[in-house]
Design an enzyme around this catalytic site. Sequence first.
Site, PDB file in Angstrom:
ATOM      1  N   GLU A 177       0.825  -1.205   0.000  1.00 42.31           N
ATOM      2  CA  GLU A 177       0.000   0.000   0.000  1.00 42.31           C
ATOM      3  C   GLU A 177       0.862   1.259   0.000  1.00 42.31           C
ATOM      4  O   GLU A 177       0.560   2.233  -0.695  1.00 42.31           O
ATOM      5  CB  GLU A 177      -0.918   0.006   1.231  1.00 42.31           C
ATOM      6  CG  GLU A 177      -1.877  -1.175   1.304  1.00 42.31           C
ATOM      7  CD  GLU A 177      -1.336  -2.313   2.141  1.00 42.31           C
ATOM      8  OE1 GLU A 177      -2.118  -2.906   2.895  1.00 42.31           O
ATOM      9  OE2 GLU A 177      -0.125  -2.606   2.027  1.00 42.31           O
ATOM     10  N   ALA A 193       7.932 -37.691  -6.080  1.00 44.07           N
ATOM     11  CA  ALA A 193       8.093 -38.105  -7.474  1.00 44.07           C
ATOM     12  C   ALA A 193       7.891 -39.614  -7.518  1.00 44.07           C
ATOM     13  O   ALA A 193       8.555 -40.354  -6.779  1.00 44.07           O
ATOM     14  CB  ALA A 193       9.483 -37.742  -7.988  1.00 44.07           C
TER      15      ALA A 193
END
Length: 388
Positions: free
Chosen positions: A58, A160
Site C-alpha cells: 500500500e 516423485a
Amino acid sequence: MNKKAGNADEYFLSRALKLAKKAEGLTSPNPMVGAVVVKNGAIVGEGFHEKAGKPHAEVIALNNAGESAKGATLYVSLEPCSHFGKTPPCVYKIKESGIKRVVAAVKDPNPLVSGKGFEYLRNNGIETKYGIFSTEAQKINEIFFKYITTGMPFITVKEALTLDGNIGYKEIKEGTYISSDKSLEYTHYLRFINDAIMISANTLIKDDPMLDVRINKSDIKEKFLTKKWTKIILDPDLNTPSSSKIFKSYGDVAIFTSNDYDKVKVQKKKLLKERGAIISDVYYNIIEGKKLLNLESIFKKCGEFKITGILVEAGPALFSSLIREKFCDKLIFNVTPYIFGRKNGLDLFGLLNLKYKEKIIFGGLAVKKIGNDIFLSYYPEFERKIIM
C-alpha cells in the site's frame, strides 16, 4: 454499486493479486500483498511487498500515486495492516493520502488484527469493501494463513513416483532420477517458495543430497541469493554423517532427534554441532509398535523458528506418518512415465496401513504438465479451516 463499477473492482483487484505473486517465496513470515491506486478509471500507482522488512504494498502504491491518490480508490489483495511491526500501520498512510475508498480481497487472518484495519478506515470516513476473489487471495497466501492462525508451518508433501506408485528402486542404482530435468527445475522452485526442506535421515544417508535450491532462471537466481532457508533432517539416532553435503550447501541445518542419549549419541551430537547443525530433542510416539519422532512437537518447534512453509520430500516411512497423523496441508505428486514393478520398485504406499474400507480423500486438484511428467496438486480433506 452498478454493474460497471463492480466489474471495475474485479479488474483492478485481479491486478493487485498478480502483483502480490511477484514476491512469491520472498516475504516470509509476512504475506504477499499487491496494491493498485485507481482514479477516474485509470491506474495512477501500484506496488507489491517485496520482502519482509521492506515497505508494504500500500505504501509503495500510494507513494507512486503521489497527489493523485486524493479521492482515489485503493485496491489491495489483503486487508491493510493496523498494527506496528517492522513498519508503521498502512492504514495511517492511507488516511493521510486522501484515499476515499478501499477494496480488499480478504480480511487479515491474524486473529489479533482481523477487521481492525477496515474498522480504522471506516471510522475515518473511508469506504471499505472486501470479499472479491477471497478464495484466490487465500490460496496465494495459504502458507501465511496457516502459520498466522496456528503458529504451525504449512506442510507441502511432494513425491516423485512412477505410474505404479514407486519412488525409485529398492536397491540403489546410479542415475535413477525418475523426474525429468524440467520437472526437477520445478521441484527446486517449490523448494524456493518454502522456508525449509525436510527429509528423513534414511534418505540423507542413502542419497547424500545437498538440499539446496538450483534454478537456472536468472531473475529467480538473483532473488534466492538473498533468501535464507533451512534444511531439516529427522534423525532419531543422530546418524547424519558430519561429511554430508548438506553442510556444504547454503542454508541452516536443523536436526530433530529423540531425547534419549547414550555416550555414542552424545559424541555424535558434539560433532554435528561443530559442523553448525541446530539440534532439537523431541519425544517419541509409539505408533503401531514403532518408536517414531513426535511430528507435532517438530512442527511446533519449526513454527517457533519462524519457518512458515516446509516442503517435505519423504520416503515411504515419513510419508505414511505425515498422512496418517494428518500433517499434510498440500500433496504434490510428480507422476513420471515409468513402471518399475513390485519386485524392483520402492513402493511409496506400502507402509500406509489403512483399515478395511478406510480412505483418505483429496480435493482441489490442479494439474501441471511438464513434458511427459505431470504434477498433480491436491489438498487432503482433513479438518481444513479457511478464515474468511
